[in-house]
Design an enzyme around this catalytic site. Structure first.
Site, PDB file in Angstrom:
ATOM      1  N   ASP A  28      -6.110   2.554  -3.296  1.00  6.87           N
ATOM      2  CA  ASP A  28      -7.345   2.574  -2.504  1.00  6.87           C
ATOM      3  C   ASP A  28      -7.486   3.831  -1.647  1.00  6.87           C
ATOM      4  O   ASP A  28      -8.535   4.080  -1.082  1.00  6.87           O
ATOM      5  CB  ASP A  28      -7.496   1.296  -1.655  1.00  6.87           C
ATOM      6  CG  ASP A  28      -6.320   1.020  -0.754  1.00  6.87           C
ATOM      7  OD1 ASP A  28      -5.346   1.791  -0.779  1.00  6.87           O
ATOM      8  OD2 ASP A  28      -6.364   0.012  -0.019  1.00  6.87           O
ATOM      9  N   ARG A  29      -6.424   4.648  -1.559  1.00  7.36           N
ATOM     10  CA  ARG A  29      -6.537   5.885  -0.767  1.00  7.36           C
ATOM     11  C   ARG A  29      -6.702   7.100  -1.677  1.00  7.36           C
ATOM     12  O   ARG A  29      -6.361   7.048  -2.863  1.00  7.36           O
ATOM     13  CB  ARG A  29      -5.271   6.096   0.064  1.00  7.36           C
ATOM     14  CG  ARG A  29      -5.056   5.027   1.091  1.00  7.36           C
ATOM     15  CD  ARG A  29      -3.896   5.397   1.986  1.00  7.36           C
ATOM     16  NE  ARG A  29      -3.717   4.375   3.003  1.00  7.36           N
ATOM     17  CZ  ARG A  29      -3.139   4.580   4.165  1.00  7.36           C
ATOM     18  NH1 ARG A  29      -2.675   5.773   4.465  1.00  7.36           N
ATOM     19  NH2 ARG A  29      -3.014   3.604   5.035  1.00  7.36           N
ATOM     20  N   SER A  73       0.798  -1.222   0.000  1.00  8.47           N
ATOM     21  CA  SER A  73       0.000   0.000   0.000  1.00  8.47           C
ATOM     22  C   SER A  73       0.837   1.281   0.000  1.00  8.47           C
ATOM     23  O   SER A  73       1.615   1.500  -0.913  1.00  8.47           O
ATOM     24  CB  SER A  73      -0.942  -0.051   1.192  1.00  8.47           C
ATOM     25  OG  SER A  73      -1.996   0.831   1.003  1.00  8.47           O
ATOM     26  N   HIS A  74       0.725   2.069   1.057  1.00  8.55           N
ATOM     27  CA  HIS A  74       1.403   3.372   1.090  1.00  8.55           C
ATOM     28  C   HIS A  74       2.857   3.259   1.567  1.00  8.55           C
ATOM     29  O   HIS A  74       3.563   4.262   1.613  1.00  8.55           O
ATOM     30  CB  HIS A  74       0.649   4.314   2.018  1.00  8.55           C
ATOM     31  CG  HIS A  74       0.520   3.768   3.404  1.00  8.55           C
ATOM     32  ND1 HIS A  74      -0.285   2.697   3.696  1.00  8.55           N
ATOM     33  CD2 HIS A  74       1.127   4.112   4.556  1.00  8.55           C
ATOM     34  CE1 HIS A  74      -0.178   2.416   4.983  1.00  8.55           C
ATOM     35  NE2 HIS A  74       0.660   3.256   5.536  1.00  8.55           N
ATOM     36  N   ASP A 109      -2.698   6.319  -3.439  1.00  6.62           N
ATOM     37  CA  ASP A 109      -1.533   5.641  -2.862  1.00  6.62           C
ATOM     38  C   ASP A 109      -1.033   4.483  -3.707  1.00  6.62           C
ATOM     39  O   ASP A 109      -1.508   4.261  -4.822  1.00  6.62           O
ATOM     40  CB  ASP A 109      -1.849   5.168  -1.432  1.00  6.62           C
ATOM     41  CG  ASP A 109      -2.801   3.988  -1.422  1.00  6.62           C
ATOM     42  OD1 ASP A 109      -3.641   3.900  -2.350  1.00  6.62           O
ATOM     43  OD2 ASP A 109      -2.710   3.143  -0.505  1.00  6.62           O
ATOM     44  N   ASP A 144      -1.456   1.219  -3.889  1.00  3.56           N
ATOM     45  CA  ASP A 144      -2.373   0.250  -4.488  1.00  3.56           C
ATOM     46  C   ASP A 144      -3.715   0.859  -4.892  1.00  3.56           C
ATOM     47  O   ASP A 144      -4.663   0.126  -5.205  1.00  3.56           O
ATOM     48  CB  ASP A 144      -2.585  -0.949  -3.547  1.00  3.56           C
ATOM     49  CG  ASP A 144      -3.163  -0.541  -2.207  1.00  3.56           C
ATOM     50  OD1 ASP A 144      -2.907   0.598  -1.764  1.00  3.56           O
ATOM     51  OD2 ASP A 144      -3.882  -1.356  -1.594  1.00  3.56           O
ATOM     52  N   LYS A 176     -11.802   0.222  -0.102  1.00  2.00           N
ATOM     53  CA  LYS A 176     -11.775   1.657  -0.311  1.00  2.00           C
ATOM     54  C   LYS A 176     -11.241   1.921  -1.720  1.00  2.00           C
ATOM     55  O   LYS A 176     -10.557   1.075  -2.285  1.00  2.00           O
ATOM     56  CB  LYS A 176     -10.966   2.373   0.764  1.00  2.00           C
ATOM     57  CG  LYS A 176      -9.541   1.903   0.976  1.00  2.00           C
ATOM     58  CD  LYS A 176      -8.965   2.620   2.197  1.00  2.00           C
ATOM     59  CE  LYS A 176      -7.478   2.383   2.350  1.00  2.00           C
ATOM     60  NZ  LYS A 176      -7.162   1.240   3.224  1.00  2.00           N
TER      61      LYS A 176
HETATM   62  C1  VG1 Z   1      -3.481   2.142   8.320  1.00  2.00           C
HETATM   63  C2  VG1 Z   1      -4.652   3.085   8.478  1.00  2.00           C
HETATM   64  C3  VG1 Z   1      -5.962   2.335   8.311  1.00  2.00           C
HETATM   65  C4  VG1 Z   1      -5.981   1.628   6.944  1.00  2.00           C
HETATM   66  C5  VG1 Z   1      -4.765   0.727   6.834  1.00  2.00           C
HETATM   67  C6  VG1 Z   1      -4.655   0.064   5.494  1.00  2.00           C
HETATM   68  O1  VG1 Z   1      -3.506   1.155   9.338  1.00  2.00           O
HETATM   69  O2  VG1 Z   1      -4.617   3.713   9.735  1.00  2.00           O
HETATM   70  O3  VG1 Z   1      -7.039   3.235   8.442  1.00  2.00           O
HETATM   71  O4  VG1 Z   1      -7.150   0.863   6.797  1.00  2.00           O
HETATM   72  O5  VG1 Z   1      -3.574   1.500   7.046  1.00  2.00           O
HETATM   73  O6  VG1 Z   1      -4.632   0.986   4.450  1.00  2.00           O
HETATM   74  P1  VG1 Z   1      -2.599   1.246  10.674  1.00  2.00           P
HETATM   75  O7  VG1 Z   1      -2.871  -0.011  11.425  1.00  2.00           O
HETATM   76  O8  VG1 Z   1      -1.196   1.406  10.219  1.00  2.00           O
HETATM   77  O9  VG1 Z   1      -3.067   2.473  11.393  1.00  2.00           O
HETATM   78  V1  VG1 Z   1      -3.736   0.609   3.066  1.00  2.00           V
HETATM   79  O10 VG1 Z   1      -4.114   1.802   1.906  1.00  2.00           O
HETATM   80  O11 VG1 Z   1      -2.207   0.624   3.764  1.00  2.00           O
HETATM   81  O12 VG1 Z   1      -4.208  -0.888   2.648  1.00  2.00           O
HETATM   82 CO    CO Z   2      -3.585   1.382   0.106  1.00  4.06          CO
END
Ligand code: VG1
Ligand code: CO
Length: 553
Positions: free
Chosen positions: A291-292, A121-122, A287, A289, A386
């Site tokens: 989804d953000r 992801s990010h 981001d 992947d 998302k």
């Molecule tokens: C973070 C965010 C959460 C989101 C998750 C996955 O998790 O706070 O809201 O759903 O990333 O997003 P954490 O446990 O690090 O707070 V993604 O776009 O990384 O799949």
């Molecule tokens: Co993501």
């Protein structure tokens, strides 16, 4: 190694020692690339997913990733393992590219048993960055906790995996291939998703806006997966001028930056939108992947929590939601801005733990239409994940209907509903021990906080959030320390479940204000005393030695 044959396909069974650390976090299994490159590590997790799926044989699976370093190698390994495990068909994005929402959509479209998304992801990419595996179930939603717990237990005891020997398939070329007895369909990564978007939004009106000489937009794809989607939809289909999408080519290391759409990491976009003169009217980013999303106006930033509230208040302007929406949901640390809208519209508003998997049941049961998280995530029942570009198109559709600026729409919203000043302070890469000690101390003393005054306000509620899922009655404990004051201000503490290096403490701070003139302040200024209270209550400096956060969003 054992070798067997099944319909002329040579299946190798490889013996391994179990890996004890394959516990998925908030969103899939996330580790450093180096860890994933350890012999048999990826294979162990994939075999554990397969072993957890009773109907795997002859099923269809969707496969793709965000193009980060190790994506292509991982795909070839997964294809060979899927064939060995009797999967009937794999639908693979061209060049191994599929965004998370696109995978979710394809699962439903093809009635697949699930989907594997290769992404951290990010998190940063490249040989020294991170890699990850997310698994979505037949509903198109992230695997629920019960399943990720099961996969973890299987992995902890796994002693062998199956794989076939075969040359790599040409995944850059759209077409149908055979791998042993398994069918592999390499598809256009964008086409189905683009069609879905056209079915939801008023493309004619958005196109008129994007081609108008009075409007300009900048979309930062952050050299991640949304590049091809954004170019195809915004530029090619909707007619936005070439160059509207910046950093549109997915790169294995995302150009050396974090593909994280926020004010810190989407630097180029932020500089463009904060130009003194000639800034675009609308700015957005997504981001790794896809989804953000981050939404900006000319010299203006929309907090994700406000964005969810504004989208809910204006959903009737979007063709797919014009008949009305069911309920809404937000993660617990997300601001209560959407609650105010739900109240006015007479909608149910659910509060769930952090992580999209907790929205899945509500979406499946048709209890909610829209949902979102403060972490730049918004979505609807169109897919069970998302969806970054969907949120951007949602905003474009609102702008096209209202013919108004982003800033004015937000200010009008505050005038009507009040404003939830909101910030998140992250303390990254903390030693596990100090983060744990800080958290345990908070947890142990939580009840003593009740009725205590801080800066003229009294704490009226303090707990460690437990979620009771209203659909399947599952219970999720320890979802974050929640402190609420008598003016409905909130401070929330959580430890991140997506990092790969040390622990990350997240502190979420929120204050609700209706007297806007008095409080037209910079966010950090408006929240100053609450921020100090948070630092004091948790004794952040005492436990971690840190005097300020690493990232503020
Ligand atoms: C973070 C965010 C959460 C989101 C998750 C996955 O998790 O706070 O809201 O759903 O990333 O997003 P954490 O446990 O690090 O707070 V993604 O776009 O990384 O799949
Ligand atoms: Co993501």
């Amino acid at each position: 190694m054992k070798t067997s044959s099944e319909n002329n396909m040579r299946i190798n069974t490889i013996r391994i020692k179990p890996f004890k650390d394959q516990k998925p976090g908030t969103s899939g299994l996330r580790k450093t690339v180096k860890q994933f490159q350890v012999l048999d590590y990826l294979q162990s997790f994939i075999q554990s997913i397969f072993n957890s799926l009773p109907e795997l044989r002859d099923s269809t699976l969707i496969l793709g990733g965000d193009g980060r370093y190790f994506n292509r190698e991982a795909i070839q390994i997964i294809l060979r393992m899927a064939a060995a495990n009797g999967v009937g068909r794999i639908i693979l994005g061209q060049a191994g590219i599929l965004s998370t929402p696109a995978v979710s959509h394809l699962i439903k479209k093809h009635q697949a048993l699930g989907g594997i998304i290769l992404s951290a992801s990010h998190n940063a990419g490249g040989p020294l960055g991170d890699f990850g595996v997310k698994f979505d179930t037949a509903s198109g939603g992230p695997a629920p906790e019960s399943l990720t717990d099961e996969i973890f237990i299987i992995a902890s005891n796994l002693r062998e995996y199956k794989i076939i020997d075969i040359n790599p398939i040409p995944m850059d070329k759209i077409g149908q291939y055979k791998l042993g007895n398994m069918d592999v369909e390499v598809i256009d990564s964008v086409k189905d998703y683009a069609k879905l978007m056209a079915d939801i939004f008023n493309f004619e009106k958005i196109s008129a806006l994007l081609t108008s000489p009075n409007f300009s937009m900048c979309f930062d794809a952050m050299n991640a997966v949304t590049g091809p989607y954004a170019i195809a939809i915004l530029e090619d289909q909707l007619g936005a001028p070439e160059g509207t999408v910046i950093r549109g080519q997915p790169l294995p290391n995302f150009g050396g930056t974090h593909p994280d759409p926020n004010l810190v990491h989407a630097k180029q976009l932020v500089e463009t939108m904060y130009q003194e003169e000639n800034a675009p009217d609308f700015g957005a980013a997504s981001d790794g992947d896809g989804d953000r999303n981050m939404i900006m106006g000319d010299y203006f930033f929309v907090t994700p929590s406000d964005s969810l509230a504004i989208m809910t208040a204006n959903a009737h302007l979007i063709p797919a939601y014009s008949q009305g929406i069911k309920g809404v949901a937000r993660s617990m640390p997300t601001s209560e801005a959407v609650d105010k809208v739900a109240e006015k519209l007479g909608l149910n508003c659910f509060e769930t733990p952090t992580g999209w998997k907790f929205f899945s049941n509500l979406l499946d049961a048709d209890e909610i239409t829209l949902c979102g998280e403060e972490s730049f995530g918004t979505g609807s029942n169109h897919v069970n994940e998302k969806d970054g570009l969907w949120a951007v198109l949602f905003w474009l559709n609102i702008l096209a209907e209202k013919q108004d600026s982003v800033e004015h729409i937000v200010r009008q919203h505050w005038a009507e509903y009040g404003r939830n000043y909101y910030t998140r302070h992250d303390y990254e890469k903390l030693p596990f021990k100090s983060a744990e000690a800080l958290f345990n101390n908070l947890d142990d003393n939580i009840e003593q906080l009740l009725h205590k005054p801080f800066n003229q306000h009294t704490i009226i509620s303090a707990d460690n959030f437990t979620y009771n899922d209203p659909i399947d009655q599952s219970v999720s404990e320890n979802q974050g320390i929640r402190i609420i004051f008598d003016d409905s201000s909130r401070i929330i503490f959580r430890l991140s479940g997506t990092g790969t290096e040390g622990a990350t403490l997240r502190v979420y701070i929120e204050k609700y204000v209706t007297d806007l003139d008095q409080f037209e302040l910079d966010t950090q200024e408006a929240l100053k005393s609450l921020i100090q209270t948070a630092e004091l209550i948790a004794d952040i400096k005492g436990y971690t030695g840190r005097t300020k956060p690493t990232v503020i969003t």
